[in-house]
Design a protein around this motif. Structure first.
Motif: not given
Length: 491
Positions: A194-195, A162-165, A83-84
């Motif tokens: 991201l959600a 990135h720093l969440s994922n 999906i990304m």
């Protein structure tokens, strides 16, 4: 920016229990583009009740998710990566618009997010227990490894997606539920976007939740809530210390991983390839306007190469394109907000007032600050000892290699570092003397790889991210013994 010209309806509130819904705090967060101040979306902020709903939703479905076969959890990660790929342009445009990233940096971040997700797809089958030897006849010692339960993630604005994922993807992959609180400046790229990707990939409703709200309303409550077993934080040392204290002082002790501030040295030894070292220092200092915890915050050059390095560095810095981050060749875009911009100007003004020699420093425009280069900077000065988070470059002269190492370690921080030399053995010897979690020889200090360890020493934090290290952080051991034969007890 057509890919985000009309904000999806779900980006106006919270993502809780598999539903896109408004927060109930009664306040609204205006999400603006830091370059032109365009309004991207308005978000109805979360209340403490919303936060409680999010944690309870994750806890309600986590045990079922833990029992899902490893290959099925891996498949969700692989679908998310697909999906990304498909939503590549949308993601990059959001990163540029919301965080002020240049297009170059946004592409780097998209690649890092995707790579982290692919790495997480390998993790479900790597959560392994052990059978251990024993001195007791007829006993079998088993150590089972299982997910912690629910994980809380607090992420920053500088590399928000990135720093969440890098916590979300591994946490989900090994069987945890997740609640995320992204930074106020980047609520979409740090959480809601991201959600939407993981929802599309098939993450069960309630397993991943995003709450966006004022620190005064849900800040401390996010860590103190009784459900999460682990808090993953990336941000300033001041806030990280506070979160660590809350995790230990609350009604239930929690594990923490704290990735905090940095003051990375980029050391150029006197045998370094000049062009390579200058390029590394330029990229290491000015990538994303210096708003990276691993940025080369201090550039330390040995005496014999110093003057030639300074001349070449200033020439390269002067040529960097400054302005609209959406243009493909822009290197220096805006700082994230007015607070950060004013802090950067204050650093420049204080350095000038202290008599520090400045060789480059054009005037800012809006929130865009062109490169500011100071030379002959004292390593003990405020300029050198402050995490600048802006395109300000202090160049420091070292008398020799020993002096360079002493100054590299003269900081409260110990996250990343770099050293340039044409002698690999010399570089390795020097790197082993640096007090940091990461050192890169003949490469830039902002460096991350999902297949190897990431983390710092001293006031740069606790814990480790990526690969086997993050699996260790996000799981726990349970010793179960089986006594196969009766024992003769003393009474």
């Amino acid at each position: 920016m057509n890919a985000i010209s009309q904000s999806p309806a779900q980006y106006t509130g919270q993502y809780i229990a598999g539903q896109w819904r408004s927060g109930r705090a009664g306040t609204t967060l205006a999400d603006r583009n830091p370059y032109n101040q365009d309004l991207l979306t308005e978000i109805a902020e979360a209340s403490r009740d919303d936060l409680d709903d999010a944690y309870r939703a994750a806890a309600a479905v986590q045990r079922d998710w833990e029992r899902v076969l490893p290959r099925e959890r891996a498949a969700v990660m692989l679908r998310a990566a697909e999906i990304m790929n498909r939503r590549h342009a949308e993601i990059v445009n959001w990163i540029i618009a919301e965080s002020g990233s240049t297009r170059l940096k946004a592409e780097i971040e998209w690649d890092a997010v995707r790579a982290c997700t692919l790495a997480a797809a390998t993790m479900p089958g790597r959560v392994a227990g052990r059978i251990l030897p024993t001195e007791v006849p007829g006993k079998e010692n088993r150590v089972y490894r299982r997910p912690l339960g629910v994980v809380g993630v607090i992420s920053p604005w500088n590399m928000p997606m990135h720093l969440s994922n890098r916590s979300i993807a591994p946490a989900l992959a090994v069987g945890n539920g997740v609640v995320v609180k992204p930074a106020d400046d980047t609520p979409v790229t740090g959480g809601l976007l991201l959600a939407s990707i993981y929802e599309e990939a098939g993450v069960p409703p309630g397993l991943l939740n995003v709450v966006i709200g004022a620190v005064s309303e849900i800040g401390d409550a996010f860590t103190l809530h009784p459900i999460p077993k682990f808090i993953s934080f990336t941000g300033s040392t001041r806030v990280g210390r506070h979160i660590g204290e809350l995790a230990l002082s609350g009604p239930k002790l929690k594990r923490v991983a704290l990735e905090m501030g940095g003051n990375a040295p980029c050391v150029v030894l006197d045998d370094a390839d000049l062009d390579r070292a200058v390029t590394g220092a330029i990229v290491g200092r000015f990538l994303h306007q210096g708003q990276i915890c691993m940025s080369s915050n201090r550039i330390i050059i040995e005496e014999r190469l110093y003057d030639r390095f300074v001349e070449a560095f200033v020439e390269r810095a002067r040529a960097l394109k400054v302005g609209d981050p959406n243009l493909p060749d822009t290197v220096i875009g805006p700082l994230i907000n007015e607070k950060q911009f004013k802090a950067a100007l204050s650093h420049v003004e204080k350095a000038r007032a202290a008599g520090t020699r400045q060789l480059l420093g054009e005037a800012p425009s809006a929130l865009v600050l062109p490169p500011q280069v100071f030379v002959d900077v004292a390593n003990e000065s405020e300029l050198a000892q402050t995490e600048l988070f802006s395109p300000i470059a202090p160049l420091i002269r070292a008398s020799d290699e020993a002096d360079a190492l002493r100054m590299a370690n003269q900081t409260e921080f110990g996250l990343s570092s770099a050293v340039f030399t044409q002698d690999a053995a010399r570089g390795l010897r020097f790197a082993q003397g640096i007090e940091a979690g990461m050192t890169h020889i003949n490469d830039i200090s902002p460096n991350d790889d999902p297949n190897t360890m990431f983390g710092g020493e001293k006031n740069s934090g606790l814990g480790r991210f990526n690969s086997d290290w993050i699996i260790q952080e996000l799981t726990t051991d349970h010793w179960i013994s089986v006594q196969h034969e009766p024992l003769n007890y003393p009474f």
